[in-house]
Write an enzyme that holds these catalytic residues in place. Structure first.
Site, PDB file in Angstrom:
ATOM      1  CD  GLU A 131      23.815 -64.375 -31.617  1.00 54.28           C
ATOM      2  OE1 GLU A 131      23.575 -65.072 -32.622  1.00 54.28           O
ATOM      3  OE2 GLU A 131      22.927 -64.015 -30.819  1.00 54.28           O
ATOM      4  CG  ASP A 277      18.361 -66.972 -30.864  1.00 53.59           C
ATOM      5  OD1 ASP A 277      18.979 -66.112 -30.213  1.00 53.59           O
ATOM      6  OD2 ASP A 277      18.235 -66.942 -32.102  1.00 53.59           O
TER       7      ASP A 277
END
Length: 386
Positions: A131, A277
């Site tokens: 990410e 997450d």
């Protein structure tokens, strides 16, 4: 345990339908069928799971840490094993350890650690999610702006070197720091390109989707919103059928009303799927930890920087499923699909995972009737017992 085993007594959800009075038959870590117990082959070992729910194992495509470990701090196979084991306690049978924006060297170590984890067949390790660092500073969230930068040829080559290494490999990028040609190269190599941490408009997202991007990272968060004149990333994610989108179902990152509107508005075949997450706090008693030298505080179910910026999530996948079922009033089977079948489809691993169908991996979770944990199974092996 014998190679041929049957789980009996449970109510089974195969990802499509519920089955009552049936048994799940496994052979060598693979599902061979769902059939009446009276029809089980002779010599089959049976394991009773009376009054439990047997559901597909959860698949989490965005996991920053767990068990007190952040991938940004430790990138070896043991760190990945710790993260996978921490999340297995909450029903996750396949995940992508996620590296948040960091240096070129740290990313190289993460790739090396992923190769090592793959070679050691770490239970639950599906592949990596990078990410960043090729994101938008304007939508950085908790990412360190000093580390965000454009993708150059060395970056592209580093990611292309991962082609075919893992069951799934995901990269989150922003159009502000990545070209359409780079996205096409990544997608053509089989990597799952996700758009996130971006202030781009609808037309730009549409071009990048056409270039090969297939998902959107944590819908609503760190992206341009749906406006009445500019649909933004949110509007593009909901309108463009080829795009899947992850969403954090903790009630802090996205208001439940907005989540419900998005679920009703999403154009298919792409789906909205759950991601946690999650940070290192899952499966630990941490009250704070460091990310790129900045302290993250854990309080009241939230993880934040000192200025209040959300920094990942303090939630596991089973709690996310319960949230979707209880707070969004989704049928349980749909909440379960959002944590298993839909992420499997998005990641391109549905031929092996995400449903309990003949020929697929025997990755499943046994839950109590009140949606508590009973046990987690990966490849037909029980890896956690409550």
């Amino acid at each position: 345990m014998n190679a041929r085993t049957a789980i009996t007594g449970a109510r089974i959800f195969d990802g499509l339908f519920w089955h009552d009075g049936q048994a799940l038959l496994l052979d060598g870590g693979v599902i061979t069928g769902i059939l009446p117990q009276s029809d089980l082959p002779a010599g089959t070992e049976t394991i009773a799971a009376d009054n439990q729910l047997l559901v597909p194992g959860f698949i989490d495509l965005q996991v920053n840490g767990g068990g007190g470990v952040m991938l940004n701090d430790r990138q070896d196979a043991d760190a990945i094993r710790t993260i996978c084991a921490a999340h297995a306690k909450f029903g996750t049978t396949a995940l992508l350890p996620t590296l948040i924006t960091d240096t070129f060297d740290i990313r190289a170590r993460a790739i090396a650690g992923g190769k090592q984890a793959k070679a050691e067949k770490v239970p639950g390790f599906l592949g990596l999610h990078l990410e960043g660092p090729h994101l938008s500073v304007a939508r950085k969230g908790a990412h360190d702006p000093a580390l965000i930068r454009p993708m150059d040829q060395a970056d592209l080559d580093a990611m292309l070197s991962c082609a075919g290494l893992f069951d799934a490999m995901m990269v989150t990028v922003a159009p502000e720091n990545t070209t359409e040609a780079q996205v096409k190269a990544l997608a053509d190599a089989g990597l799952l390109v996700s758009l996130g941490h971006t202030d781009a408009g609808y037309a730009t997202i549409a071009r990048y989707a056409a270039a090969g991007a297939r998902t959107v990272t944590h819908l609503f968060n760190a992206m341009s919103p749906l406006g009445h004149r500019e649909p933004g990333v949110v509007g593009a994610a909901l309108d463009i059928g080829s795009l899947h989108a992850g969403i954090i179902a903790d009630g802090f990152h996205v208001n439940p009303v907005s989540m419900g509107i998005a679920l009703r508005a999403k154009t298919g075949p792409g789906r909205i799927f759950i991601v946690t997450d999650a940070m290192s706090t899952i499966g630990s008693n941490q009250t704070s930890f460091l990310l790129n030298g900045r302290e993250i505080f854990r309080q009241g179910g939230r993880l934040t920087l000192a200025d209040g910026t959300l920094a990942g999530a303090d939630i596991d996948m089973l709690a996310s499923v319960r949230f979707a079922h209880e707070k969004l009033n989704l049928p349980l089977d749909e909440a379960l699909r959002m944590a298993s079948a839909y992420p499997a489809d998005a990641a391109g691993v549905a031929a092996r995972k995400g449903r309990l169908l003949p020929g697929l991996d025997a990755d499943f979770v046994l839950l109590t009737e009140s949606l508590g944990m009973a046990s987690t199974w990966i490849g037909g092996t029980r890896v956690f017992q409550a």
